[in-house]
Design an enzyme around this catalytic site. Structure first.
Site, PDB file in Angstrom:
ATOM      1  N   ASP A  46       0.848  -1.192   0.000  1.00  0.00           N
ATOM      2  CA  ASP A  46       0.000   0.000   0.000  1.00  0.00           C
ATOM      3  C   ASP A  46       0.886   1.246   0.000  1.00  0.00           C
ATOM      4  O   ASP A  46       1.913   1.297   0.679  1.00  0.00           O
ATOM      5  CB  ASP A  46      -0.920  -0.007   1.230  1.00  0.00           C
ATOM      6  CG  ASP A  46      -2.082   0.969   1.090  1.00  0.00           C
ATOM      7  OD1 ASP A  46      -3.227   0.495   0.962  1.00  0.00           O
ATOM      8  OD2 ASP A  46      -1.843   2.194   1.093  1.00  0.00           O
TER       9      ASP A  46
ATOM     10  N   ASN B 259     -12.885  -3.311   2.557  1.00  0.00           N
ATOM     11  CA  ASN B 259     -13.838  -2.211   2.641  1.00  0.00           C
ATOM     12  C   ASN B 259     -14.749  -2.270   1.421  1.00  0.00           C
ATOM     13  O   ASN B 259     -14.276  -2.449   0.293  1.00  0.00           O
ATOM     14  CB  ASN B 259     -13.086  -0.877   2.680  1.00  0.00           C
ATOM     15  CG  ASN B 259     -12.190  -0.762   3.898  1.00  0.00           C
ATOM     16  OD1 ASN B 259     -12.525  -1.246   4.976  1.00  0.00           O
ATOM     17  ND2 ASN B 259     -11.031  -0.129   3.733  1.00  0.00           N
TER      18      ASN B 259
ATOM     19  N   GLY C 256     -15.980   2.400   3.644  1.00  0.00           N
ATOM     20  CA  GLY C 256     -14.679   3.060   3.550  1.00  0.00           C
ATOM     21  C   GLY C 256     -13.900   2.734   2.296  1.00  0.00           C
ATOM     22  O   GLY C 256     -12.694   2.981   2.231  1.00  0.00           O
ATOM     23  N   GLN C 257     -14.585   2.198   1.282  1.00  0.00           N
ATOM     24  CA  GLN C 257     -13.874   1.854   0.033  1.00  0.00           C
ATOM     25  C   GLN C 257     -13.613   3.121  -0.776  1.00  0.00           C
ATOM     26  O   GLN C 257     -14.544   3.881  -1.063  1.00  0.00           O
ATOM     27  CB  GLN C 257     -14.717   0.872  -0.794  1.00  0.00           C
ATOM     28  CG  GLN C 257     -13.994   0.398  -2.056  1.00  0.00           C
ATOM     29  CD  GLN C 257     -14.780  -0.680  -2.811  1.00  0.00           C
ATOM     30  OE1 GLN C 257     -15.915  -1.014  -2.482  1.00  0.00           O
ATOM     31  NE2 GLN C 257     -14.135  -1.224  -3.840  1.00  0.00           N
TER      32      GLN C 257
ATOM     33  N   HIS D  41     -10.274  -5.201  -3.488  1.00  0.00           N
ATOM     34  CA  HIS D  41      -8.948  -5.443  -2.904  1.00  0.00           C
ATOM     35  C   HIS D  41      -9.092  -5.885  -1.459  1.00  0.00           C
ATOM     36  O   HIS D  41     -10.045  -5.515  -0.766  1.00  0.00           O
ATOM     37  CB  HIS D  41      -8.051  -4.203  -3.001  1.00  0.00           C
ATOM     38  CG  HIS D  41      -8.682  -2.952  -2.485  1.00  0.00           C
ATOM     39  ND1 HIS D  41      -9.591  -2.219  -3.221  1.00  0.00           N
ATOM     40  CD2 HIS D  41      -8.554  -2.294  -1.309  1.00  0.00           C
ATOM     41  CE1 HIS D  41      -9.983  -1.182  -2.517  1.00  0.00           C
ATOM     42  NE2 HIS D  41      -9.381  -1.196  -1.343  1.00  0.00           N
TER      43      HIS D  41
ATOM     44  N   HIS E 265      -7.063  -5.840   2.075  1.00  0.00           N
ATOM     45  CA  HIS E 265      -5.930  -5.306   2.830  1.00  0.00           C
ATOM     46  C   HIS E 265      -5.414  -6.417   3.746  1.00  0.00           C
ATOM     47  O   HIS E 265      -6.197  -6.994   4.519  1.00  0.00           O
ATOM     48  CB  HIS E 265      -6.369  -4.153   3.745  1.00  0.00           C
ATOM     49  CG  HIS E 265      -6.887  -2.936   3.034  1.00  0.00           C
ATOM     50  ND1 HIS E 265      -6.138  -1.792   2.851  1.00  0.00           N
ATOM     51  CD2 HIS E 265      -8.104  -2.669   2.490  1.00  0.00           C
ATOM     52  CE1 HIS E 265      -6.873  -0.877   2.232  1.00  0.00           C
ATOM     53  NE2 HIS E 265      -8.066  -1.380   1.996  1.00  0.00           N
TER      54      HIS E 265
HETATM   55  P1  5GP Z   1      -9.760   1.403   0.300  1.00  0.00           P
HETATM   56  O1  5GP Z   1      -9.826   2.741   0.984  1.00  0.00           O
HETATM   57  O2  5GP Z   1     -10.470   1.458  -1.042  1.00  0.00           O
HETATM   58  O3  5GP Z   1     -10.177   0.233   1.128  1.00  0.00           O
HETATM   59  O4  5GP Z   1      -8.228   1.139   0.025  1.00  0.00           O
HETATM   60  C1  5GP Z   1      -7.526   1.733  -1.022  1.00  0.00           C
HETATM   61  C2  5GP Z   1      -6.058   1.658  -0.666  1.00  0.00           C
HETATM   62  O5  5GP Z   1      -5.323   1.855  -1.843  1.00  0.00           O
HETATM   63  C3  5GP Z   1      -5.615   2.734   0.335  1.00  0.00           C
HETATM   64  O6  5GP Z   1      -5.053   2.087   1.476  1.00  0.00           O
HETATM   65  C4  5GP Z   1      -4.583   3.546  -0.447  1.00  0.00           C
HETATM   66  O7  5GP Z   1      -3.493   3.941   0.353  1.00  0.00           O
HETATM   67  C5  5GP Z   1      -4.161   2.579  -1.534  1.00  0.00           C
HETATM   68  N1  5GP Z   1      -3.744   3.202  -2.787  1.00  0.00           N
HETATM   69  C6  5GP Z   1      -4.431   4.151  -3.480  1.00  0.00           C
HETATM   70  N2  5GP Z   1      -3.776   4.452  -4.617  1.00  0.00           N
HETATM   71  C7  5GP Z   1      -2.676   3.660  -4.640  1.00  0.00           C
HETATM   72  C8  5GP Z   1      -1.599   3.512  -5.571  1.00  0.00           C
HETATM   73  O8  5GP Z   1      -1.528   4.156  -6.632  1.00  0.00           O
HETATM   74  N3  5GP Z   1      -0.633   2.593  -5.260  1.00  0.00           N
HETATM   75  C9  5GP Z   1      -0.680   1.861  -4.114  1.00  0.00           C
HETATM   76  N4  5GP Z   1       0.311   0.989  -3.916  1.00  0.00           N
HETATM   77  N5  5GP Z   1      -1.675   1.978  -3.215  1.00  0.00           N
HETATM   78  C10 5GP Z   1      -2.651   2.871  -3.472  1.00  0.00           C
END
Ligand code: 5GP
Ligand code: ZN
Length: 115
Positions: A30, A88, A94-95, A101, A103
């Site tokens: 991340d 999420n 919180g997505q 994906h 985590h």
């Molecule tokens: P969500 O909030 O959708 O559950 O998680 C999205 C995750 O993607 C976040 O933890 C954010 O830091 C990560 N993220 C967003 N853009 C990028 C990117 O371009 N590269 C990487 N490696 N992580 C990303």
């Protein structure tokens, strides 16, 4: 999907720090880690969220949970102390990225309930 960040990471168009890859799945670090180990595991095929999975994805979902997540957790040395897997889903979940994906978080004690 052309305007999806994680599709671009899966295709290599956007660079990432890979920790695992096979024909179906990619795992990478991340960008803003929330724990000493914070890995994102994605299917290479575009699915918006858990709610977008179809019957044909049954093997893919099982592969992620049965094969990929445990293998990465063991590789990172998290199996003994434990870790957390979070998906999420949607706005209140919180997505923020609309490509399914998982985590994988570890390397510190996790609080409950999550924020
Ligand atoms: P969500 O909030 O959708 O559950 O998680 C999205 C995750 O993607 C976040 O933890 C954010 O830091 C990560 N993220 C967003 N853009 C990028 C990117 O371009 N590269 C990487 N490696 N992580 C990303
Ligand atoms: Zn995508």
């Amino acid at each position: 999907m052309t305007d999806c960040i994680f599709c671009k990471i899966a295709s290599g168009e956007i660079p990432s720090t890979k920790v695992y890859e096979d024909d179906l799945v990619l795992a990478f670090r991340d960008l803003e880690p929330q724990a000493p180990e914070h890995i994102l595991i994605i299917p290479k095929v575009h699915r918006k969220s858990l709610l977008d999975l179809r019957a044909e994805d049954r093997n893919l979902a099982a592969h992620i949970y049965v094969d990929v997540i445990p293998a990465i957790a063991k590789d990172l040395g998290l199996a003994e102390k434990g870790f957390r897997v979070v998906t999420n889903t949607g706005a209140e979940g919180g997505q923020t990225v609309g490509h399914l994906h998982f985590h994988l978080l570890g390397g510190r004690s996790m609080a409950w309930p999550p924020g």
